[in-house]
Structure formats: structure tokens, C-alpha cells
Design a protein around this motif. Structure first.
Motif, PDB file in Angstrom:
ATOM      1  N   LEU A  50      40.245  23.266  47.454  1.00 15.47           N
ATOM      2  CA  LEU A  50      41.357  22.574  48.098  1.00 15.47           C
ATOM      3  C   LEU A  50      42.385  22.096  47.066  1.00 15.47           C
ATOM      4  N   ALA A  51      43.663  22.351  47.343  1.00 14.65           N
ATOM      5  CA  ALA A  51      44.791  21.883  46.542  1.00 14.65           C
ATOM      6  C   ALA A  51      44.944  22.594  45.204  1.00 14.65           C
ATOM      7  N   GLU A  52      43.990  23.488  44.871  1.00 13.61           N
ATOM      8  CA  GLU A  52      44.118  24.197  43.604  1.00 13.61           C
ATOM      9  C   GLU A  52      44.783  25.547  43.810  1.00 13.61           C
ATOM     10  N   GLN A  53      44.775  26.359  42.743  1.00 14.36           N
ATOM     11  CA  GLN A  53      45.440  27.654  42.806  1.00 14.36           C
ATOM     12  C   GLN A  53      44.410  28.768  42.675  1.00 14.36           C
ATOM     13  N   VAL A  54      44.625  29.873  43.361  1.00 10.58           N
ATOM     14  CA  VAL A  54      43.769  31.048  43.164  1.00 10.58           C
ATOM     15  C   VAL A  54      44.646  32.276  43.002  1.00 10.58           C
ATOM     16  N   VAL A  55      44.036  33.312  42.434  1.00 11.46           N
ATOM     17  CA  VAL A  55      44.705  34.600  42.350  1.00 11.46           C
ATOM     18  C   VAL A  55      43.836  35.613  43.085  1.00 11.46           C
ATOM     19  N   LEU A  56      44.418  36.276  44.083  1.00 11.96           N
ATOM     20  CA  LEU A  56      43.715  37.356  44.773  1.00 11.96           C
ATOM     21  C   LEU A  56      44.124  38.650  44.072  1.00 11.96           C
ATOM     22  N   PRO A  57      43.144  39.327  43.444  1.00 11.52           N
ATOM     23  CA  PRO A  57      43.503  40.475  42.615  1.00 11.52           C
ATOM     24  C   PRO A  57      43.916  41.693  43.442  1.00 11.52           C
ATOM     25  N   CYS A  58      44.907  42.402  42.920  1.00  9.82           N
ATOM     26  CA  CYS A  58      45.272  43.708  43.483  1.00  9.82           C
ATOM     27  C   CYS A  58      45.804  44.550  42.335  1.00  9.82           C
ATOM     28  N   HIS A  59      44.877  45.274  41.703  1.00  9.23           N
ATOM     29  CA  HIS A  59      45.249  46.122  40.574  1.00  9.23           C
ATOM     30  C   HIS A  59      45.235  47.566  41.049  1.00  9.23           C
ATOM     31  N   PHE A  60      46.264  48.264  40.696  1.00  7.88           N
ATOM     32  CA  PHE A  60      46.323  49.659  41.152  1.00  7.88           C
ATOM     33  C   PHE A  60      46.797  50.545  40.021  1.00  7.88           C
ATOM     34  N   SER A  61      46.500  51.818  40.155  1.00  2.00           N
ATOM     35  CA  SER A  61      47.003  52.753  39.158  1.00  2.00           C
ATOM     36  C   SER A  61      47.714  53.886  39.866  1.00  2.00           C
ATOM     37  N   ILE A  62      48.767  54.343  39.217  1.00  5.65           N
ATOM     38  CA  ILE A  62      49.542  55.460  39.753  1.00  5.65           C
ATOM     39  C   ILE A  62      49.291  56.625  38.811  1.00  5.65           C
ATOM     40  N   ILE A  63      48.841  57.743  39.372  1.00  7.63           N
ATOM     41  CA  ILE A  63      48.485  58.888  38.527  1.00  7.63           C
ATOM     42  C   ILE A  63      49.324  60.098  38.950  1.00  7.63           C
ATOM     43  N   PRO A  64      50.137  60.690  38.078  1.00 10.23           N
ATOM     44  CA  PRO A  64      50.385  60.233  36.707  1.00 10.23           C
ATOM     45  C   PRO A  64      51.251  58.976  36.712  1.00 10.23           C
ATOM     46  N   PRO A  65      51.207  58.181  35.606  1.00 13.46           N
ATOM     47  CA  PRO A  65      51.971  56.931  35.576  1.00 13.46           C
ATOM     48  C   PRO A  65      53.457  57.204  35.702  1.00 13.46           C
ATOM     49  N   PRO A  66      54.189  56.279  36.301  1.00 16.08           N
ATOM     50  CA  PRO A  66      55.638  56.464  36.444  1.00 16.08           C
ATOM     51  C   PRO A  66      56.281  56.488  35.065  1.00 16.08           C
ATOM     52  N   THR A  67      57.254  57.364  34.867  1.00 14.72           N
ATOM     53  CA  THR A  67      57.880  57.504  33.548  1.00 14.72           C
ATOM     54  C   THR A  67      59.206  56.768  33.488  1.00 14.72           C
TER      55      THR A  67
END
Ligand SMILES: *[C@@H]1O[C@H](CO)[C@@H](O)[C@H](O)[C@H]1NC(C)=O
Ligand SMILES: *[C@@H]1O[C@H](CO)[C@@H](O)[C@H](O)[C@H]1NC(C)=O
Ligand SMILES: *[C@@H]1O[C@H](CO)[C@@H](O)[C@H](O)[C@H]1NC(C)=O
Length: 355
Positions: A50-67
Motif C-alpha cells: 500500500l502507498a508504495e511503488q511497483v514495476v510490472l515488467p514487460c520486456h520484449f525483443s524485436i528480431i531482427p532489432p530495429p536499425t
């Protein structure tokens, strides 16, 4: 980047942006068969307080990476599942931003998720009502991928009145009263989050910063404080520590189990009964934490401080008139004094995790 800063640079009204999103996703649907592939990592449930902060992760990769000069736009959309519906938490696309009303000023995502493959959502000033299932959807060009994350929120704020009468605790005794019932004196931020969740209590109480406040969601006569007919947390400001009030306490995640011993017992007999069951009488801190975790029982039971209370998580008229929360039985009609220890009640017992 802080969400509110981003919204300043928005170039499109939210509605235009949503129709742009609709357009994007229909393109995704038509041309899903592309050479570029995207992948989002799965994550385990996130724990917040309660009253604190959280981070909901969403890590993604794009293959091939954007240039280099990526002209392809990336959209990150976070939604929350509420019943059968999905509500918007935050949607960001090239600096355009839309934020759902419950999340205004509390959420942010990286402004260019594609740079780091990171569209993680941070939520500040957590409320109990933020708990639930969230979905992160990332759209890059014509690719579209998504993942769900669940969030639990621990912690509960409660009003505490001494066994003698109303407004008898100076600041030192207020802090001690919370410690004695396995809690800590609540912070102003914790009280505010509890208020946002609907906490309403017309009794002035100490907080950790030596201010005195109380939360009112239903404005009424006698509970105006410094706000007339508006919902909000009333404040008396910083007070001399020798003044006396009630107190607001905070209990974190329950480290064990609370159960009800169903019998007609005096306070002493209740204490013995819990011990016979390899437990101790639960404290108000334990009972409130158990209530937050879903404990529901419509019978008054003794607690370690000599008070008698019960926790209601399922609303029904015959138990606390349809309201949720922990009910306290006072000796007098004016809501003061604990019951005589010779009264016969059940008991709430607490068994710690290690025992
Ligand atoms: C009231 O509480 C105090 C300290 O918390 C305790 O010493 C005292 O015995 C209690 N009095 C009654 C009547 O329960
Ligand atoms: C607080 O109140 C007490 C008693 O009225 C008084 O002696 C003391 O000086 C006050 N302290 C402050 C900081 O005002
Ligand atoms: C509450 O009621 C009791 C019994 O009638 C009385 O002794 C006590 O002074 C009252 N307390 C307050 C704060 O009004």
C-alpha cells in the motif's frame, strides 16, 4: 519518464489516438505474416505494498532489432482486467499518451519502449484496489505481442482507539499503541491510499509525521474538518505531541494464519484456548492483515489487546450492515471502552509461519 510530463507533449487528442490504435491493430490483423518477429518475456506475480511503488515488467525483443532511424512506430498499451472488461491503464505511442482515470498521475512507461525493449509499467501510490491482472501489449510496425502480469497489494490501514476512551493517546503512546498490536503508526501516504480505496472514519488520529488526520469518503455533519461537504482526508496539521487523539495504524502482509476458535469464553479462557491450539490470541494488526487477505467471519472474537472484533470481506446486511471491514464491539454506545473480560465470546487465534 513521468507520465504527466509526457502528456504535455501529446499532439493528438486521446480519441484521435485511440482511433489511430484501432487502425494500427487492424493493419496488424491483415499483415500479421511478417519477417520481423517479436517476443515478450513471461513474468511471475508482482508483490506491492500500500502507498508504495511497483514495476510490472514487460520486456520484449524485436528480431531482427530495429536499425538506426526507425520510422516504424511502437505502441505500448497496458490494460487491466476488471470483471469481463479491460480498462485502459496507459497507452503510449511516439510520445502520445492516454491514461485511465484511476491511474492519472500514478503511472508511467518508458517514452521510447523500442530503444531498450522495455515497456515496463510503474505504478506509484499503490492502492489495494490496484491488485489484479494487467496486460502489456506491444505493437511494433505490423507486429503485435502481449503478456499478462498479476499484481498483489499487501498492507492495510486501521483506526485504533485505546481501551479506556476516545482521544486518549499522545503522540508517543499512539506510536506505542500500534506497535503493541503488531502494526506501525501509518504514514500520511498510507492513509491517503486507504482513503482512495474507500476508507471512511470520522475520528481524528495521529500519523507518523505527527500530523492528525481522518479519511472521509462520505461527507456528513460532524465530519467536515477542514473540508466542507467534499470527500477527502481531513487534516488538523502538525500537532503538539502532548495533545491526545486516536491513531491510525498500518499492518503489512500477514506472516502466518488467523483462525476463529468457536466457543463461549472469557478473555482468559480465550487466551488459553489459542495456546492449546499451538497459537496465541491474534492482535488487531493480525486480524486486519487477515481481513485484507480475505478472512470473513460474522462472530465477535477476543483479541490480544482485550478488544472484541470480527472481519467482514463478503458484504451482508446482518453483519455490519452490508459494509466491509473489521468491526469492533465497544462497551458503550458512544463507541468507547472495551468489553469486560468476563464476557463470553469466541477468539481469533494467530499461528506464526515458523510455529
Ligand atoms: C488497557 O490497556 C492497558 C495498556 O494497553 C492495560 O495495561 C490495561 O490493563 C487495559 N485496561 C483494561 C481495562 O483492559
Ligand atoms: C506542547 O504543549 C505543552 C503542554 O501544553 C507545552 O508545555 C509545550 O511547550 C508545547 N510544545 C510546543 C513545541 O509547542
Ligand atoms: C461514553 O459513554 C460512557 C458511558 O456512558 C461515559 O462514561 C464516557 O464519558 C463517554 N465517553 C465519551 C468520550 O463521550
Amino acid at each position: 519518464m513521468e507520465a504527466e510530463h509526457l502528456s504535455v507533449v501529446s499532439k493528438l487528442p486521446a480519441d484521435d489516438m485511440l482511433s489511430a490504435l484501432g487502425f494500427l491493430s487492424s493493419i496488424c490483423f491483415l499483415f500479421a505474416d511478417s519477417a520481423r518477429r517479436m517476443k515478450v518475456e513471461r513474468s511471475s506475480p508482482v508483490q506491492g505494498s500500500l502507498a508504495e511503488q511497483v514495476v510490472l515488467p514487460c520486456h520484449f525483443s524485436i528480431i531482427p532489432p530495429p536499425t538506426g532511424s526507425t520510422s516504424t512506430s511502437t505502441t505500448a498499451a497496458w490494460t487491466k482486467l476488471v470483471g469481463d472488461e479491460e480498462i485502459v491503464v496507459i497507452v503510449t505511442q511516439n510520445g502520445f499518451l492516454k491514461i485511465g482515470p484511476e491511474f492519472k498521475g500514478r503511472v508511467s512507461v518508458p517514452s521510447h519502449p523500442e530503444d531498450e525493449g522495455d515497456a515496463s509499467l510503474s505504478i506509484a501510490r499503490l492502492r489495494a484496489s490496484d491488485a489484479g491482472v494487467y496486460r502489456c501489449e506491444v505493437m511494433h510496425g505490423i507486429e503485435d505481442t502481449q503478456e499478462s502480469v498479476s499484481l498483489n497489494v499487501n498492507g492495510v490501514v486501521f483506526h485504533y482507539r485505546a481501551n479506556t476512551s476516545r482521544y486518549t493517546l499522545d503522540f508517543q503512546h499512539a506510536k506505542q499503541a500500534c506497535t503493541d498490536v503488531d502494526a506501525t503508526i501509518a504514514t500520511a501516504e498510507q492513509l491517503h491510499s486507504a482513503y482512495e480505496d474507500g476508507f471512511d472514519q470520522c475520528d481524528a488520529g495521529w500519523l507518523a509525521d505527527q500530523t492528525v488526520r481522518y479519511p472521509i469518503t462520505m461527507p456528513r455533519e460532524g465530519c467536515h474538518g477542514d473540508m466542507i461537504m467534499r470527500p477527502g482526508v481531513r487534516s488538523y496539521g502538525l500537532r503538539n505531541s502532548s495533545e491526545t487523539y486516536d491513531v491510525y495504524c498500518y499492518a503489512g502482509k500477514l506472516q502466518g494464519e488467523v483462525f476463529f476458535a468457536d466457543a463461549e469464553m472469557t478473555l482468559d479462557e480465550a487466551r488459553e484456548e489459542c495456546e492449546r491450539r499451538d497459537a496465541v490470541l491474534a492482535s488487531p494488526g493480525h486480524l486486519h492483515a487477515a481481513w485484507r487477505a480475505g478472512l470473513d467471519r460474522c462472530d465477535f472474537g477476543w483479541l490480544s489487546d482485550g478488544s472484541a472484533r470480527y472481519p467482514i470481506s463478503v458484504p451482508r446486511m446482518q453483519c455490519g450492515r452490508g459494509q466491509l471491514g473489521v468491526r469492533t464491539m465497544y462497551r458503550f454506545l458512544n463507541q468507547t471502552g472495551f468489553l469486560l473480560p468476563s464476557e463470553k465470546l469466541g477468539a481469533f487465534c494467530f499461528k506464526g509461519m515458523s510455529s
